[in-house]
Design a protein around this motif. Structure first.
Motif, PDB file in Angstrom:
ATOM      1  N   MET A  23       0.825  -1.101  -0.113  1.00 13.87           N
ATOM      2  CA  MET A  23      -0.053  -0.008  -0.038  1.00 13.87           C
ATOM      3  C   MET A  23       0.827   1.175  -0.036  1.00 13.87           C
ATOM      4  N   GLU A  24       1.223   1.717  -1.148  1.00 11.73           N
ATOM      5  CA  GLU A  24       2.156   2.737  -1.493  1.00 11.73           C
ATOM      6  C   GLU A  24       1.598   4.148  -0.809  1.00 11.73           C
ATOM      7  N   PHE A  25       0.329   4.350  -1.133  1.00 10.44           N
ATOM      8  CA  PHE A  25      -0.207   5.813  -0.904  1.00 10.44           C
ATOM      9  C   PHE A  25      -1.725   5.804  -1.026  1.00 10.44           C
ATOM     10  N   ASP A  26      -2.309   6.128   0.142  1.00 10.21           N
ATOM     11  CA  ASP A  26      -3.353   6.436   0.191  1.00 10.21           C
ATOM     12  C   ASP A  26      -3.728   8.075   0.001  1.00 10.21           C
ATOM     13  N   SER A  27      -4.464   8.443  -1.090  1.00  6.28           N
ATOM     14  CA  SER A  27      -4.807   9.639  -1.239  1.00  6.28           C
ATOM     15  C   SER A  27      -5.579  10.373  -0.371  1.00  6.28           C
ATOM     16  N   LEU A  28      -6.639   9.493   0.338  1.00 12.98           N
ATOM     17  CA  LEU A  28      -7.908   9.839   1.250  1.00 12.98           C
ATOM     18  C   LEU A  28      -6.936  10.687   2.477  1.00 12.98           C
ATOM     19  N   ILE A  29      -5.996   9.804   2.746  1.00  7.13           N
ATOM     20  CA  ILE A  29      -5.073  10.154   4.072  1.00  7.13           C
ATOM     21  C   ILE A  29      -4.259  11.407   3.708  1.00  7.13           C
ATOM     22  N   ALA A  30      -3.516  11.456   2.839  1.00  7.20           N
ATOM     23  CA  ALA A  30      -2.685  12.361   2.240  1.00  7.20           C
ATOM     24  C   ALA A  30      -3.714  13.784   2.088  1.00  7.20           C
TER      25      ALA A  30
END
Length: 885
Positions: free
Chosen positions: A401-408
């Protein structure tokens, strides 16, 4: 036919500002500029105009309307300071697009737009006025259209082109709009109108009599219209002068600005635009407009002018995600053909997968396809998504899981809205239709899977387009550690807890419901007896009539609709001896308990009577977790009612519940970051901080015993400091005078002087930088911290202090939960079930509970090691949740 667009700058920039409040570089806020640029590109792509003009508002003091009516717009709050700072940048943006700006003393933006629209219409130029203000529809004619921001079916523009369109929106035709506002007024602009006349009463009058003159000529006949009584007619007679004044204020003034349509041509200065976007760190916009390449080309090709009269034409070909996309129905082979970085958007019956070259929709309707997808997720590829948790909850494990845009996006903006369309719009400027707008109420079995695939692919493409901007800003804002070390690993933790759920005893809740029903019936009977009649207890209007008209109790607080029957009012009436008020308060409490928890909870369980709440990782601006469906965070902790509800949450057979919660974690955080010697010494000596504070504020000697009420009051004071409560707020809670509350606070700060220093330093940092940081470097923008409005500024100051302390405590618990998750992996005799504020609940095999308790206590006390203060926990074991506290 030539086409023009006129921009209502205020409407666009306010919408942009509130959608991107926390976007900024190290030196300046940028969210309004970024959002404005994205909206401008959307407008150009949507309307492909030959001409553009932009109208700005001017100072209220210069307005002609203010000379006519001093109260005009007088009540409006000043624009937020962070928005004001960005207005020169928005002007620079428009200049770089070659768009002519209009700001004319005495005229509002609406007047300018109306005047420009009139000129363009006379030249037979099709004109679209982009605004958020429906009132502007009064200028609509055969060539002028109104494009309402964000009101379209897909969240784009709702176009009003005909009188029928306007009537559907406002209830009247364009020419009647000033007359409408003459009657109803407009509180946001300070236009008075006629008392107690709203749209529902005004529209029939204008439908029948055409305008204000017609209405007043027939005023004796108005009572023939539905809902118009003599008292309203009397208001109209008394307010006649105000009605005509209000119409004048609401009428757009059309003047000759001496401008011709051809003077509104625009041309991009790509070099300046590139430099501006580069300085403001708008990487996605540079990429979206290919600015870097164009500027480089221009620099190596001397004959090519960057400031080209036709350079805007290239914008017309820009692809927005709202356009149709090709849907490639994926199979097992197509999964293998995908590259290393995968942008995905997960749906219940399928998933969209996008890489650098292709996009596919992969159906998950049958077991073989689901198994193949599981293998794919376990590969070495890196996955970027918006909200991984729903996929994990459905049994899919993602290796990278490289990147969660929701969290970012949440970390960058403190936004708590979770819809992907909101993020895509504010980061990319692309407006996507909502699910309900595409599929309505169709079930998943009824929808066309090609359309569904296109729907998901648009979102995966939006995630791809936003990735560079979000990932770069996470690094630039020094949020990489919070993102990578805390928030990303926490996704798996929360998923495991949601999947596990917690068992409840349905029979217990059924019996509890019957008990509450009996109590409510008894209270209802008592209330009716005192009132002398039956009425709807839940109706504020009917209750107000009973209390203040029939029973003749003295009103305490008035609202716009009558006398208040709120909690504070009822408590005061109860204190004055009104028995009915006490019964109503009890009735409300029990009724809410029954409808919020006792009745719904048994209906929300699975077949094993387990309840699966949703933990919202982006639900609060401070970083604390929230929960929903059901919200278990709001179950009272210490009250009898809260205890009764918790008794219904039980352990499965052979297990017990283990509850462990931090002891005064926020106060310990306060001691750590303030480095106050008295606080630190108290905790190191194991003293009870609330008793220590009580001794100081009540001036007790060492040998004097601290009373229970005194300790309780001191506890409220301790936490009031964290939450920034004012002396007035503290006085209300403790039922003391404001001067006594002020004295308590002063004594508190005398006892803990470094706490006051910390508060001042947090506030000064926020004023200087526009944001605050927690101990672990999470940021939160503090809007209004430099406001000239004292109430807004004080609210910002409280928010700043509270965020630092509460946010740090929340991150301690998150780090601990991640460590506990890693410790518990593979163990079948224990599960972590709930996180409620400072408390963690586990379900453990009876014969292992002591062993696990000791290990978990150790992890919770030592995962995060502060320099000055030791973290401590309390633990308890029980058959139900109430026994673990």
């Amino acid at each position: 036919m030539k086409r023009a667009v006129l921009l209502d700058v205020s409407a666009i920039m306010y919408r942009a500002f509130y959608g991107n409040m926390n976007f900024r570089t190290k030196s300046e806020p940028t969210g309004a500029v970024y959002g404005f640029a994205n909206t401008l590109l959307s407008i150009i792509n949507e309307f492909k105009p030959d001409y553009i003009g932009a109208a700005f508002d001017v100072s209220r003091s210069t307005l002609k309307r203010s000379e006519i009516y001093k109260e005009y717009k007088a009540q409006r709050d000043a624009a937020p300071e962070d928005l004001i700072k960005q207005i020169p940048r928005i002007e620079e943006l428009l200049d770089n697009f070659g768009i002519k700006r209009f700001k004319i003393d005495g005229l509002e933006a609406d007047d300018v737009l109306g005047s420009l629209g009139d000129t363009l219409s006379k030249e037979s130029i099709e004109t679209f006025v982009v605004t958020g203000d429906k009132d502007l529809a009064q200028i609509l004619d055969e060539n002028i259209n109104i494009a309402l921001l964000g009101k379209g079916d897909g969240g784009g523009f709702k176009i009003l082109s005909t009188p029928e369109d306007v009537k559907e929106q406002l209830g009247v035709t364009p020419k009647m709009i000033p007359d409408l506002f003459g009657l109803i007024g407009d509180s946001s602009d300070g236009i008075p109108g006629v008392r107690k006349i709203g749209v529902k009463k005004a529209v029939p009058m204008l439908d029948k009599y055409g305008n204000l003159e017609g209405v007043y000529e027939n005023i004796d006949k108005l009572t023939e219209l539905p809902g118009i009584g003599k008292s309203l007619v009397r208001n109209m007679m008394e307010d006649k002068e105000l009605a005509f004044l209000s119409r004048k204020l609401a009428t757009i003034e059309v003047v000759d600005l001496g401008i011709k349509g051809e003077e509104l041509t625009y041309s991009l200065n790509e070099e300046k635009l590139y430099e501006m976007f580069k300085k403001l760190e708008f990487r996605s916009l540079i990429k979206k407009m290919n600015l870097k390449e164009k500027v480089v080309e221009a620099s190596v090709t001397p004959n090519v002018s960057v400031n080209n009269q036709n350079s805007q034409m290239g914008l017309f070909d820009m692809l927005g995600n709202s356009e149709p996309v090709e849907v490639n129905m994926g199979n097992s082979d197509s999964l293998e053909e995908l590259g290393e970085n995968i942008f995905l958007y997960y749906g219940e019956i399928g998933v969209a997968l996008v890489d650098s070259k292709k996009n596919i929709y992969y159906s998950l309707k049958d077991e073989k396809r689901r198994e193949k997808f599981k293998e794919f997720l376990n590969s070495s590829r890196k996955f970027i998504s918006y909200g991984f948790k729903p996929m994990l909850n459905d049994g899919y494990k993602v290796k990278n899981m490289e990147f969660d845009s929701l969290i970012a996006y949440h970390l960058l903006t403190s936004q708590t809205r979770e819809d992907v369309e909101n993020m895509i719009y504010h980061v990319n400027g692309d407006e996507l239709e909502k699910y309900s707008e595409v599929f309505g109420k169709k079930t998943l079995n009824e929808i066309d899977e090609n359309i569904y695939g296109e729907f998901l692919i648009k979102r995966a493409l939006g995630i791809k387009e936003s990735y560079e901007e979000l990932s770069s800003k996470i690094k630039d804002e020094n949020l990489e550690e919070v993102f990578r070390i805390i928030e990303m690993p926490l996704i798996k933790v929360l998923s495991s807890m949601e999947v596990a759920g917690i068992k409840i005893d349905p029979e217990y809740f059924y019996k509890f419901s019957e008990e509450l029903e009996e109590k409510l019936n008894g209270l209802t009977k008592k209330i009716y007896e005192i009132a002398g009649e039956e009425f709807n207890i839940n109706s504020p209007k009917q209750l107000s009539e009973i209390l203040f008209l029939k029973l003749n109790l003295d009103p305490i607080k008035k609202t716009k609709t009558g006398f208040s029957t709120g909690v504070e009012v009822l408590e005061e009436l109860g204190n004055r001896g009104a028995e009915i008020a006490q019964y109503i308060l009890e009735y409300r409490k029990l009724s809410k308990l029954k409808s919020t928890y006792v009745d719904p909870l048994p209906k929300m369980t699975d077949t094993n009577n387990r309840l699966h709440t949703t933990f919202n990782q982006t639900g609060t601006a401070t970083g604390r977790l929230s929960s929903s469906n059901p919200n278990l965070q709001n179950i009272p902790v210490r009250t009898d009612e809260g205890i009764r509800i918790r008794q219904g949450f039980v352990a499965d057979k052979g297990n017990v519940l283990l509850g462990i919660d931090y002891s005064q974690i926020e106060l310990r955080v306060l001691g750590e970051i303030s480095e106050d010697a008295s606080l630190i010494d108290a905790y190191n000596r194991g003293e009870d901080l609330h008793s220590l504070t009580a001794r100081k504020i009540f001036d007790l000697g060492e040998n004097d015993e601290v009373g229970r009420d005194q300790r309780a009051a001191a506890k409220i004071v301790n936490f009031s400091i964290i939450y920034g409560k004012t002396a007035f707020g503290l006085s209300q809670e403790l039922k003391i005078t404001p001067s006594e509350a002020t004295d308590y606070i002063e004594r508190y700060f005398n006892q803990y002087p470094k706490v006051k220093e910390l508060e001042n330093s947090i506030i000064e940092f926020a004023k200087e930088n526009g944001y605050v940081e927690t101990y672990f470097k999470r940021k939160r923008i503090i809007d209004g911290i430099n406001s000239k409005n004292m109430n807004i500024r004080k609210q910002g100051e409280r928010m700043a202090v509270n965020t630092v302390i509460q946010g740090t405590a929340a991150e301690v618990i998150k780090k601990v939960m991640i460590t506990l998750y890693d410790y518990l992996i593979g163990k079948n005799d224990i599960k972590m079930l709930l996180q409620v504020h400072d408390e963690l609940i586990f379900e453990v095999a009876k014969d292992k509970v002591q062993e696990y308790k000791d290990e978990i206590v150790n992890i919770m006390e030592n995962t995060v090691k502060f320099k000055h203060v030791k973290l401590e926990v309390n633990s308890a074991i029980g058959e139900n949740w109430a026994e673990t506290k």
